[in-house]
Design an enzyme around this catalytic site. Structure first.
Site, PDB file in Angstrom:
ATOM      1  N   GLY A  75      22.204 -78.837  28.312  1.00 12.96           N
ATOM      2  CA  GLY A  75      21.859 -78.242  27.006  1.00 12.96           C
ATOM      3  C   GLY A  75      23.052 -78.260  26.079  1.00 12.96           C
ATOM      4  O   GLY A  75      23.333 -77.288  25.384  1.00 12.96           O
TER       5      GLY A  75
ATOM      6  N   GLY B 294      24.581 -74.753  20.198  1.00 14.81           N
ATOM      7  CA  GLY B 294      24.808 -73.387  20.671  1.00 14.81           C
ATOM      8  C   GLY B 294      25.925 -73.270  21.697  1.00 14.81           C
ATOM      9  O   GLY B 294      27.004 -73.848  21.538  1.00 14.81           O
TER      10      GLY B 294
ATOM     11  N   TYR C 144      10.643 -64.091  29.738  1.00 13.54           N
ATOM     12  CA  TYR C 144      12.050 -64.484  29.547  1.00 13.54           C
ATOM     13  C   TYR C 144      12.946 -63.654  30.474  1.00 13.54           C
ATOM     14  O   TYR C 144      13.817 -64.215  31.158  1.00 13.54           O
ATOM     15  CB  TYR C 144      12.472 -64.300  28.083  1.00 13.54           C
ATOM     16  CG  TYR C 144      13.930 -64.651  27.868  1.00 13.54           C
ATOM     17  CD1 TYR C 144      14.367 -65.967  28.022  1.00 13.54           C
ATOM     18  CD2 TYR C 144      14.869 -63.666  27.562  1.00 13.54           C
ATOM     19  CE1 TYR C 144      15.709 -66.289  27.858  1.00 13.54           C
ATOM     20  CE2 TYR C 144      16.206 -63.985  27.389  1.00 13.54           C
ATOM     21  CZ  TYR C 144      16.626 -65.298  27.550  1.00 13.54           C
ATOM     22  OH  TYR C 144      17.956 -65.620  27.409  1.00 13.54           O
TER      23      TYR C 144
ATOM     24  N   PRO D  45      25.304 -62.964  28.710  1.00 14.19           N
ATOM     25  CA  PRO D  45      25.560 -62.446  27.360  1.00 14.19           C
ATOM     26  C   PRO D  45      24.453 -61.528  26.844  1.00 14.19           C
ATOM     27  O   PRO D  45      23.283 -61.673  27.202  1.00 14.19           O
ATOM     28  CB  PRO D  45      25.613 -63.705  26.489  1.00 14.19           C
ATOM     29  CG  PRO D  45      25.541 -64.868  27.413  1.00 14.19           C
ATOM     30  CD  PRO D  45      24.905 -64.383  28.664  1.00 14.19           C
ATOM     31  N   GLY D  46      24.862 -60.620  25.958  1.00 11.56           N
ATOM     32  CA  GLY D  46      23.913 -59.906  25.103  1.00 11.56           C
ATOM     33  C   GLY D  46      23.622 -60.770  23.882  1.00 11.56           C
ATOM     34  O   GLY D  46      23.490 -61.991  24.010  1.00 11.56           O
TER      35      GLY D  46
ATOM     36  N   PHE E 166      19.040 -69.403  19.141  1.00 15.60           N
ATOM     37  CA  PHE E 166      18.214 -68.729  20.156  1.00 15.60           C
ATOM     38  C   PHE E 166      16.993 -68.018  19.557  1.00 15.60           C
ATOM     39  O   PHE E 166      15.863 -68.221  20.003  1.00 15.60           O
ATOM     40  CB  PHE E 166      19.098 -67.736  20.919  1.00 15.60           C
ATOM     41  CG  PHE E 166      18.384 -66.903  21.944  1.00 15.60           C
ATOM     42  CD1 PHE E 166      18.188 -67.377  23.233  1.00 15.60           C
ATOM     43  CD2 PHE E 166      17.907 -65.636  21.626  1.00 15.60           C
ATOM     44  CE1 PHE E 166      17.530 -66.602  24.183  1.00 15.60           C
ATOM     45  CE2 PHE E 166      17.242 -64.854  22.566  1.00 15.60           C
ATOM     46  CZ  PHE E 166      17.055 -65.342  23.848  1.00 15.60           C
TER      47      PHE E 166
HETATM   48  C1  8X3 Z   1      19.801 -63.491  25.142  1.00 14.62           C
HETATM   49  C2  8X3 Z   1      20.029 -62.041  24.921  1.00 14.62           C
HETATM   50  O1  8X3 Z   1      19.018 -59.742  24.497  1.00 14.62           O
HETATM   51  O2  8X3 Z   1      17.894 -61.637  23.454  1.00 14.62           O
HETATM   52  O3  8X3 Z   1      19.524 -63.812  26.452  1.00 14.62           O
HETATM   53  O4  8X3 Z   1      17.706 -61.259  25.807  1.00 14.62           O
HETATM   54  S1  8X3 Z   1      18.581 -61.173  24.674  1.00 14.62           S
END
Ligand code: 8X3
Length: 252
Positions: A9, A13, A153, A183-184, A190
Site C-alpha cells: 500500500g 498515506g 473495521y 495509530p489513532g 483514510f
Molecule cells: C484509524 C483510526 O480511530 O479511525 O485506524 O479507527 S480510527
C-alpha cells in the site's frame, strides 16, 4: 546491496511516508500497491532525491494468486527483505451492523486480514531462509477497542492485533522481529475512503484538534525498526495528543 524494505500500500498515506523515511535511511525499496502510475512516480522521485534502488510490484493484495506471482518473480537479490511493512488496509463505511454493506465488509476483510496474510506468508518465508527480518503490522486503536459503527473495521484490526501476537510467537525461533504499530487519528485519505468521497464528512473527523500525519507514523516505524538487535517492540499505540482513545477527543 543495501538493506531492503517491502512496503505494501505504498502509493499514498502512511505507506508513501514510510517509503520516504526508509529511502532517506539508505534502504532499497520494494513498493507494492494497485496504482502503477503513482508507484512509478514515487519511485522516480525517491530515486532522484536519495538515489534509492526501487522495485515496483503492482497487484491487488486481495488476489492471492497475483500476490504470489508478483512477489515470487522478483529477482533473488530482492528477496533478501529486511523489513516488511504490512501497511495496505482501508476502512469502508461507518454504519450500524444491521445497515452494513456486504461489499464494504468483503473489501475490508479481504484487504486488512487476508491480504496481510498473503504478503506475510511469502515474505516471512524469505526471512526464514535469510535468518533475519522484521515485520511491522499496521494495526489501529480500532484493534484495541470497538467504537460505534466501527464493527467490521474494528474486527479486522483486532484480527491484525491477534496475528501480530501470533507472528511474534511463530517467527521467534527464526530471529524475525514482529511489531504492531497502532495509530489513532491520522489525517490521510483514510476518512475519504471510509466515507466514499464525502470530503465534507471526512474533513469533520479532523476538525478542532491536531491529528497525526502520515510522517508521524513513518518516523515511529523507523524508530521501531532501528532499535538495537536485542530489542523488539511488540506493540505500540500512538495517538494525537488530543485523543485519549477511540472516541475521546479534546476539540476546540
Ligand atoms: C484509524 C483510526 O480511530 O479511525 O485506524 O479507527 S480510527
Amino acid at each position: 546491496m543495501n538493506k531492503i524494505a517491502l512496503i505494501t500500500g505504498a502509493s499514498s498515506g502512511i505507506g508513501e511516508a514510510c517509503a520516504h523515511v526508509f529511502a532517506r535511511e539508505g534502504y532499497s525499496l520494494i513498493l507494492t500497491g494497485r496504482q502503477s502510475e503513482k508507484l512509478e512516480k514515487l519511485a522516480e522521485a525517491l530515486n532522484i532525491q536519495y538515489n534509492t534502488e526501487i522495485a515496483v510490484s503492482v497487484f491487488d493484495i486481495r488476489d492471492k494468486a497475483a500476490v504470489s506471482h508478483n512477489l515470487e518473480v522478483l529477482p533473488e537479490a530482492w528477496k533478501k527483505v529486511d523489513v516488511l511493512v504490512n501497511n495496505a488496509g482501508l476502512s469502508k463505511g461507518l454504519e450500524p451492523v444491521n445497515l452494513g454493506n456486504f461489499d464494504d465488509w468483503d473489501q475490508m476483510i479481504d484487504t486488512n486480514i487476508k491480504g496481510l496474510l498473503y504478503a506475510t506468508k511469502i515474505v516471512s518465508n524469505w526471512m526464514v531462509a535469510n535468518g533475519r527480518g522484521h515485520i511491522v503490522n499496521l494495526g489501529s486503536i480500532a484493534g484495541k477497542e470497538v467504537y460505534p459503527n466501527g464493527n467490521v473495521y474494528c474486527a479486522t484490526k483486532h484480527a491484525v492485533d491477534a496475528l501480530n501476537k501470533a507472528m511474534r510467537i511463530d517467527l521467534l525461533p527464526h530471529g524475525i522481529k514482529v511489531t504492531a504499530v497502532n495509530p489513532g487519528a491520522v489525517e490521510t485519505n483514510f476518512s475519504n475512503i471510509r466515507f466514499k468521497g464525502d470530503t465534507e464528512r471526512a474533513k469533520k473527523v479532523y476538525e478542532g484538534f491536531e491529528p497525526l500525519v502520515a510522517a508521524d507514523i513513518a518516523e515511529t516505524i523507523w524508530f521501531v525498526v532501528s532499535r538495537p538487535a536485542h530489542v523488539n517492540i511488540n506493540d505500540l499505540t500512538i495517538m494525537p495528543a488530543a485523543q485519549a482513545n477511540g472516541v475521546t477527543f479534546v476539540r476546540k
